[in-house]
Design a protein around this motif. Structure first.
Motif, PDB file in Angstrom:
ATOM      1  N   VAL A  69       0.778  -1.577   0.375  1.00  0.00           N
ATOM      2  CA  VAL A  69      -0.055   0.105  -0.306  1.00  0.00           C
ATOM      3  C   VAL A  69       0.887   0.927   0.146  1.00  0.00           C
ATOM      4  CG1 VAL A  69      -1.882  -0.934   1.415  1.00  0.00           C
ATOM      5  CG2 VAL A  69       0.255   0.042   2.585  1.00  0.00           C
ATOM      6  N   ARG A 108      -6.617   2.593  -4.853  1.00  0.00           N
ATOM      7  CA  ARG A 108      -7.506   1.474  -3.147  1.00  0.00           C
ATOM      8  C   ARG A 108      -5.035   2.254  -2.524  1.00  0.00           C
ATOM      9  NH1 ARG A 108     -10.667  -1.455  -0.165  1.00  0.00           N
ATOM     10  NH2 ARG A 108     -12.628  -0.602  -1.636  1.00  0.00           N
ATOM     11  N   ALA A 111      -3.474   4.895  -3.342  1.00  0.00           N
ATOM     12  CA  ALA A 111      -3.661   6.062  -2.816  1.00  0.00           C
ATOM     13  C   ALA A 111      -4.108   6.412  -4.143  1.00  0.00           C
ATOM     14  CB  ALA A 111      -2.707   6.627  -1.846  1.00  0.00           C
ATOM     15  N   ASN A 113      -7.769   7.446  -4.859  1.00  0.00           N
ATOM     16  CA  ASN A 113      -9.361   7.775  -5.259  1.00  0.00           C
ATOM     17  C   ASN A 113     -10.075   8.499  -5.702  1.00  0.00           C
ATOM     18  OD1 ASN A 113      -8.356   5.609  -2.595  1.00  0.00           O
ATOM     19  ND2 ASN A 113      -7.634   6.628  -1.903  1.00  0.00           N
ATOM     20  N   GLN A 134     -17.049  -0.647  -6.954  1.00  0.00           N
ATOM     21  CA  GLN A 134     -15.940  -0.341  -5.912  1.00  0.00           C
ATOM     22  C   GLN A 134     -15.745   0.564  -4.382  1.00  0.00           C
ATOM     23  OE1 GLN A 134     -13.608  -2.875  -5.954  1.00  0.00           O
ATOM     24  NE2 GLN A 134     -14.208  -3.845  -7.683  1.00  0.00           N
ATOM     25  N   ASP A 136     -17.460   1.441  -1.278  1.00  0.00           N
ATOM     26  CA  ASP A 136     -16.854   0.676   0.676  1.00  0.00           C
ATOM     27  C   ASP A 136     -17.552   1.794   1.082  1.00  0.00           C
ATOM     28  OD1 ASP A 136     -15.875  -1.388  -0.640  1.00  0.00           O
ATOM     29  OD2 ASP A 136     -14.210  -0.800  -0.067  1.00  0.00           O
TER      30      ASP A 136
END
Length: 331
Positions: A69, A108, A111, A113, A134, A136
């Motif tokens: 991530v 995601r 990063a 978004n 997608q 959430d």
């Protein structure tokens, strides 16, 4: 939308791009805070295309660094794209939707978004692309028809009368199957949590929910016994007369619990957090999920602070092979 923009523009680890096809009429007041603003279909398509290029570059960087991530920082900020009136984008810049789908599906971890707002949640605008599936986090304000609410929130959500949300037990009572704890403020200066990622809502396990249910009953008995001496501060944990607990008393009571459990008295409530991480890791919970549960901004903090609690990932391959082929030596 203004609330979201106000929060985002205050973040030093965020770059904010925006699309407003009403020629900037809605987002122009925020222009000085927005790093890039598209007000025409052509500009919107170019903006989303550039965002995909950034996404791809970050994905390659994560691969090179063997990272999973992208952890935002002022030097390596998150890229957030706000689309005001997504339905307008779908109708006026249909080629841009492919870029939006790519960002929604893959953005995601790097990063990158997308925040999509619309006053017209039609199937043509929201129902056929990856954006809706997608997302959430979804917010739905008042709509004209129930089917619009289902389109935004998910099929069947409106049919229950909006009951598929969390309510305080002080309003809803304990006669429910699922409970959650809201971690949205802290006992700090200003009442805010340590980081934005620390703000989270966690479902409680059944054991904890039952313990709270019993505690609530005992507390009601204490309130009756105290009578006029009871001071109602609306606290879950308090003294026998309703006042806040002293930190030293909490530590003393906790040491009594650990003593009765046979593990000694050299413990503090803070160490429950370490125990939680250890249990989750031992049960095979991914490090990313553990980081979310304890409110860390990224996995590096979890790995650094709780490295003794985390089960070494390197053993998983061997364990899996043992499960498949058994652990007996070959002859």
């Amino acid at each position: 939308m203004n609330v979201l923009l106000g929060e985002l523009t205050a973040c030093q680890d965020v770059i904010l791009w925006a699309i407003d096809l009403k020629r900037g009429m809605e987002l122009q007041p925020w222009a000085s805070c927005i790093d890039r603003l598209a007000t025409t279909p052509q500009e919107a398509e170019a903006l989303l295309g550039d965002a995909v290029v950034i996404l791809d570059g970050r994905a390659d960087d994560l691969t090179r660094r063997s990272a999973r991530v992208w952890e935002p920082s002022p030097e390596r900020p998150a890229l957030i794209i706000v689309v005001d009136e997504y339905a307008e984008l779908a109708s006026e810049a249909p080629r841009a939707i492919d870029y939006a789908d790519s960002i929604a599906s893959r953005g995601r971890a790097p990063a990158v978004n997308l925040i999509a707002a619309t006053q017209r949640p039609s199937k043509d605008a929201m129902g056929k692309s990856a954006v809706r599936s997608q997302m959430d986090v979804r917010l739905c304000f008042r709509v004209r028809e129930p089917r619009d609410g289902d389109l935004v929130l998910g099929q069947g959500m409106v049919k229950t009368g909006g009951l598929k949300v969390w309510h305080p037990v002080t309003e809803a009572g304990f006669k429910h199957k699922r409970f959650a704890i809201y971690v949205w403020r802290a006992d700090r200066v200003g009442g805010d949590t340590k980081t934005r990622k620390s703000r989270r809502t966690l479902e409680l396990p059944k054991l904890a929910a039952e313990a709270l249910r019993q505690h609530h009953t005992r507390q009601a008995a204490h309130k009756l016994k105290a009578g006029e001496a009871w001071q109602d501060h609306n606290l879950v944990f308090c003294t026998n007369v309703g006042t806040p607990l002293d930190a030293a008393n909490v530590r003393r009571a906790f040491r009594n619990i650990t003593k009765n459990a046979g593990i000694g008295t050299d413990w503090t409530p803070r160490e429950l957090r370490h125990s939680f991480v250890s249990i989750m890791s031992d049960q095979g919970v991914p490090i990313e999920t553990i980081a979310d549960l304890v409110g860390h901004a990224g996995t590096s903090v979890t790995e650094a602070v709780y490295r003794h609690q985390l089960k070494p990932v390197i053993t998983k391959g061997a364990h899996t092979m043992n499960t498949i082929f058994g652990d007996k030596p070959t002859g």
